[in-house]
Write an enzyme that holds these catalytic residues in place. Structure first.
Site, PDB file in Angstrom:
ATOM      1  N   ASN A 350       0.851  -1.188   0.000  1.00 25.80           N
ATOM      2  CA  ASN A 350       0.000   0.000   0.000  1.00 25.80           C
ATOM      3  C   ASN A 350       0.887   1.239   0.000  1.00 25.80           C
ATOM      4  OD1 ASN A 350      -2.469   1.205  -0.076  1.00 25.80           O
ATOM      5  ND2 ASN A 350      -2.879   1.012   2.120  1.00 25.80           N
ATOM      6  N   TYR A 356       4.499  -0.346   7.548  1.00 27.82           N
ATOM      7  CA  TYR A 356       3.352  -1.128   8.042  1.00 27.82           C
ATOM      8  C   TYR A 356       3.222  -2.438   7.250  1.00 27.82           C
ATOM      9  CZ  TYR A 356      -1.597  -1.958   9.347  1.00 27.82           C
ATOM     10  OH  TYR A 356      -2.782  -2.488   9.803  1.00 27.82           O
TER      11      TYR A 356
HETATM   12  N1  LIG Z   1      -8.766  -1.066  11.233  1.00 27.02           N
HETATM   13  C1  LIG Z   1      -8.407  -1.650  10.109  1.00 27.02           C
HETATM   14  O1  LIG Z   1      -8.981  -1.404   9.041  1.00 27.02           O
HETATM   15  C2  LIG Z   1      -7.301  -2.668  10.102  1.00 27.02           C
HETATM   16  C3  LIG Z   1      -6.978  -3.276   8.882  1.00 27.02           C
HETATM   17  C4  LIG Z   1      -5.982  -4.201   8.848  1.00 27.02           C
HETATM   18  C5  LIG Z   1      -5.314  -4.561  10.009  1.00 27.02           C
HETATM   19  N2  LIG Z   1      -5.630  -3.961  11.184  1.00 27.02           N
HETATM   20  C6  LIG Z   1      -4.861  -4.374  12.377  1.00 27.02           C
HETATM   21  O2  LIG Z   1      -5.755  -4.761  13.412  1.00 27.02           O
HETATM   22  C7  LIG Z   1      -5.201  -4.440  14.688  1.00 27.02           C
HETATM   23  C8  LIG Z   1      -6.155  -3.589  15.487  1.00 27.02           C
HETATM   24  O3  LIG Z   1      -6.475  -2.436  14.717  1.00 27.02           O
HETATM   25  P1  LIG Z   1      -7.491  -1.304  15.216  1.00 27.02           P
HETATM   26  O4  LIG Z   1      -8.013  -0.648  13.994  1.00 27.02           O
HETATM   27  O5  LIG Z   1      -8.427  -1.842  16.222  1.00 27.02           O
HETATM   28  O6  LIG Z   1      -6.437  -0.314  15.912  1.00 27.02           O
HETATM   29  P2  LIG Z   1      -6.630   0.730  17.107  1.00 27.02           P
HETATM   30  O7  LIG Z   1      -5.598   1.783  16.887  1.00 27.02           O
HETATM   31  O8  LIG Z   1      -8.059   1.158  17.235  1.00 27.02           O
HETATM   32  O9  LIG Z   1      -6.248  -0.166  18.382  1.00 27.02           O
HETATM   33  C9  LIG Z   1      -4.950  -0.650  18.592  1.00 27.02           C
HETATM   34  C10 LIG Z   1      -4.733  -0.909  20.072  1.00 27.02           C
HETATM   35  O10 LIG Z   1      -3.375  -1.358  20.242  1.00 27.02           O
HETATM   36  C11 LIG Z   1      -2.841  -0.703  21.397  1.00 27.02           C
HETATM   37  N3  LIG Z   1      -1.376  -0.619  21.312  1.00 27.02           N
HETATM   38  C12 LIG Z   1      -0.641   0.118  20.444  1.00 27.02           C
HETATM   39  N4  LIG Z   1       0.658   0.010  20.743  1.00 27.02           N
HETATM   40  C13 LIG Z   1       0.765  -0.797  21.829  1.00 27.02           C
HETATM   41  C14 LIG Z   1       1.857  -1.262  22.612  1.00 27.02           C
HETATM   42  N5  LIG Z   1       3.119  -0.894  22.346  1.00 27.02           N
HETATM   43  N6  LIG Z   1       1.599  -2.080  23.655  1.00 27.02           N
HETATM   44  C15 LIG Z   1       0.330  -2.472  23.946  1.00 27.02           C
HETATM   45  N7  LIG Z   1      -0.743  -2.036  23.244  1.00 27.02           N
HETATM   46  C16 LIG Z   1      -0.539  -1.215  22.189  1.00 27.02           C
HETATM   47  C17 LIG Z   1      -3.473   0.678  21.349  1.00 27.02           C
HETATM   48  O11 LIG Z   1      -3.397   1.348  22.602  1.00 27.02           O
HETATM   49  C18 LIG Z   1      -4.896   0.367  20.906  1.00 27.02           C
HETATM   50  O12 LIG Z   1      -5.746   0.122  22.013  1.00 27.02           O
HETATM   51  C19 LIG Z   1      -3.859  -3.752  14.397  1.00 27.02           C
HETATM   52  O13 LIG Z   1      -2.826  -4.679  14.469  1.00 27.02           O
HETATM   53  C20 LIG Z   1      -4.042  -3.269  12.981  1.00 27.02           C
HETATM   54  O14 LIG Z   1      -2.804  -3.097  12.325  1.00 27.02           O
HETATM   55  C21 LIG Z   1      -6.608  -3.018  11.260  1.00 27.02           C
END
Ligand SMILES: NC(=O)c1ccc[n+]([C@@H]2O[C@H](COP(=O)([O-])OP(=O)(O)OC[C@H]3O[C@@H](n4cnc5c(N)ncnc54)[C@H](O)[C@@H]3O)[C@@H](O)[C@H]2O)c1
Length: 450
Positions: A350, A356
């Site tokens: 992407n 990422y």
């Molecule tokens: N939202 C999307 O469209 C999407 C798409 C593909 C993949 N993902 C993946 O899904 C997962 C969750 O995504 P989301 O959209 O709910 O993200 P989000 O940002 O809403 O939540 C992520 C959570 O991870 C916690 N976090 C971050 N760094 C941390 C650390 N060092 N130690 C402990 N906790 C930590 C944050 O505090 C947060 O509560 C991620 O791995 C993301 O990459 C999301």
């Protein structure tokens, strides 16, 4: 963030306008509701080769309306095109199609069904892994199923989905678990997937609480997808341990209290994170879901070392280090389940996400490499690759890109955290040791990386 376009496209004026202008018309997807018991609420049609008979042996646990079509007479009612009920679910066994001539059975079986599918119908084709077949013609015919199923998935209307399951020798007895997931609204946002099923000796004993007695750790559980995963694993009977960074403590504690779980505040990137975690888990774990993740998007020309390092540290290094420590210390029990939250960015790439996408592709590589090594302990490790999911992470994407992300999929919309959570909940069930080293996309058959 809610998708107002779906509301508009499903209103009476919007429906007409969208149709007249030839705009995408995404269907409001049916999702699993609390209290529901049967995976299929409506007619299930079973047809095709020898595995169809096997599916019939447990079909009455999936629904009470079972039909057969194009097979020898069976106990199920024969379905007649144009007269039978609309179909909510379909299973076709194509595992015995071993020559090009036989592929026409796909057209003959599916064509009459296409105008008789119910809203949000779920279809599954069963086949064999082409690589397991020594006859080149047979392998070619089975590979043809991939092109067929991915294309048909794109032709389905009204929120329909379709998957191809490669059933390994001896894995026939594992079919109920995947069919309970792929034929039900739990897989609302999964389509066009090809998955492999291997034999597995640990069955699920209670389908209403498949995770009863299992201890599950979910990282990044204070909000978004992680919170939905924690809720869904708790619904399925697991004892939940929720982990997030110290600033997220209030939300984390509130959710833990609601789910009757325990919270751990910890930054997973700190040097002693593994030691701290192991110390807080004296009774060990059965399930680990590495969900915590961050984005720091920039094109590579503008990528700072801080942005690069932060993303690789949280998304890839921490899951590697923590999983190894949990395995080495015996904290993760035998027959454990590990799920890594990847992304379709890690499959397709992407723009602006070199850091990422590298981290998420690395997680898929980790699952593939570790799976065979962990099999003797009965531990499975898989990646889940979400597409566009409606969370705070995607709410920050600029409007134009956000709209493109939502519409560029066969289902024409973004998924919900619940969709990813349901996939994770299925992957951590005892019986899904049959599924390991794979990446399951939860992306509505996004055109990215398809
Ligand atoms: N939202 C999307 O469209 C999407 C798409 C593909 C993949 N993902 C993946 O899904 C997962 C969750 O995504 P989301 O959209 O709910 O993200 P989000 O940002 O809403 O939540 C992520 C959570 O991870 C916690 N976090 C971050 N760094 C941390 C650390 N060092 N130690 C402990 N906790 C930590 C944050 O505090 C947060 O509560 C991620 O791995 C993301 O990459 C999301």
């Amino acid at each position: 963030m809610s998708d107002r376009y779906i509301d508009f496209a499903n209103s009476s004026i919007g429906h007409r306008l969208v149709g007249a202008l030839g705009l995408p018309a995404p269907t409001r997807l049916e999702r699993w509701q609390a209290g529901r018991l049967r995976p299929v609420e409506g007619a299930l049609l079973i047809g095709g080769g020898p595995l169809a008979k096997h599916v019939s042996t447990f079909a009455n646990r999936l629904t009470d309306a079972i039909y057969s079509y194009g097979t020898e007479p069976s106990r199920a009612t024969a379905w007649i095109p144009g007269h039978g009920p609309k179909l909510k679910a379909v299973v076709f066994d194509a595992s015995d199609l071993l020559h090009t001539d036989q592929l026409k059975q796909l057209r003959e079986f599916f064509q009459p069904l296409m105008k008789n599918l119910d809203h949000c119908a779920h279809l599954v084709i069963l086949g064999r892994d082409p690589q397991s077949l020594s006859d080149p013609f047979a392998a070619s015919a089975q590979r043809a199923l991939e092109g067929f199923s991915r294309s048909l998935a794109k032709e389905l209307r009204s929120g329909g989905t379709l998957q191809l399951i490669h059933v390994g020798e001896g894995a026939e007895s594992q079919l109920e678990g995947p069919l309970r997931f792929f034929l039900s609204p739990k897989s609302a946002f999964v389509s066009g997937q090809v998955i492999r099923l291997n034999p597995c000796s640990t069955p699920v004993s209670d389908w209403t609480r498949p995770l009863a007695g299992r201890k599950a750790l979910v990282t990044g559980a204070a909000r978004g997808i992680g919170a939905a995963i924690a809720e869904t694993l708790a619904r399925d009977g697991a004892d939940i341990i929720l982990l997030d960074v110290p600033p997220a403590r209030t939300d984390l504690d509130a959710l833990a209290a609601r789910l009757g779980g325990r919270s751990i505040t910890l930054d997973i990137c700190t040097e002693d994170a593994a030691a701290q975690l192991i110390e807080q888990l004296p009774d060990g774990l059965d399930i680990v879901v590495h969900n915590a993740g961050i984005t720091r998007d920039k094109t590579l020309a503008n990528m700072t070392p801080e942005y690069w390092d932060a993303v690789l540290a949280v998304n890839l290094n921490a899951p590697q280090v923590l999983t190894k420590a949990l395995l080495d210390s015996g904290t993760l029990h035998d027959n454990g389940r590990v799920v890594l939250l990847a992304s379709i960015s890690g499959i397709a790439g992407n723009r602006g996400q070199t850091n990422y996408a590298a981290s998420k592709a690395g997680l898929i590589g980790l699952a593939q490499a570790w799976a065979p090594l962990l099999q003797k302990r009965g531990i499975s490790i898989n990646a889940v690759a979400p597409g566009f999911i409606e969370t705070q992470m995607t709410a920050h994407i600029p409007f134009g890109l956000r709209e493109a992300g939502r519409r560029m999929s066969a289902l024409g919309q973004g998924g919900l955290p619940q969709d990813v959570a349901e996939a994770v909940a299925w992957l951590v069930q005892p019986g899904t040791g049959a599924f390991t080293g794979q990446a399951l996309r939860v992306c509505g058959q996004s055109v990215l990386g398809a």
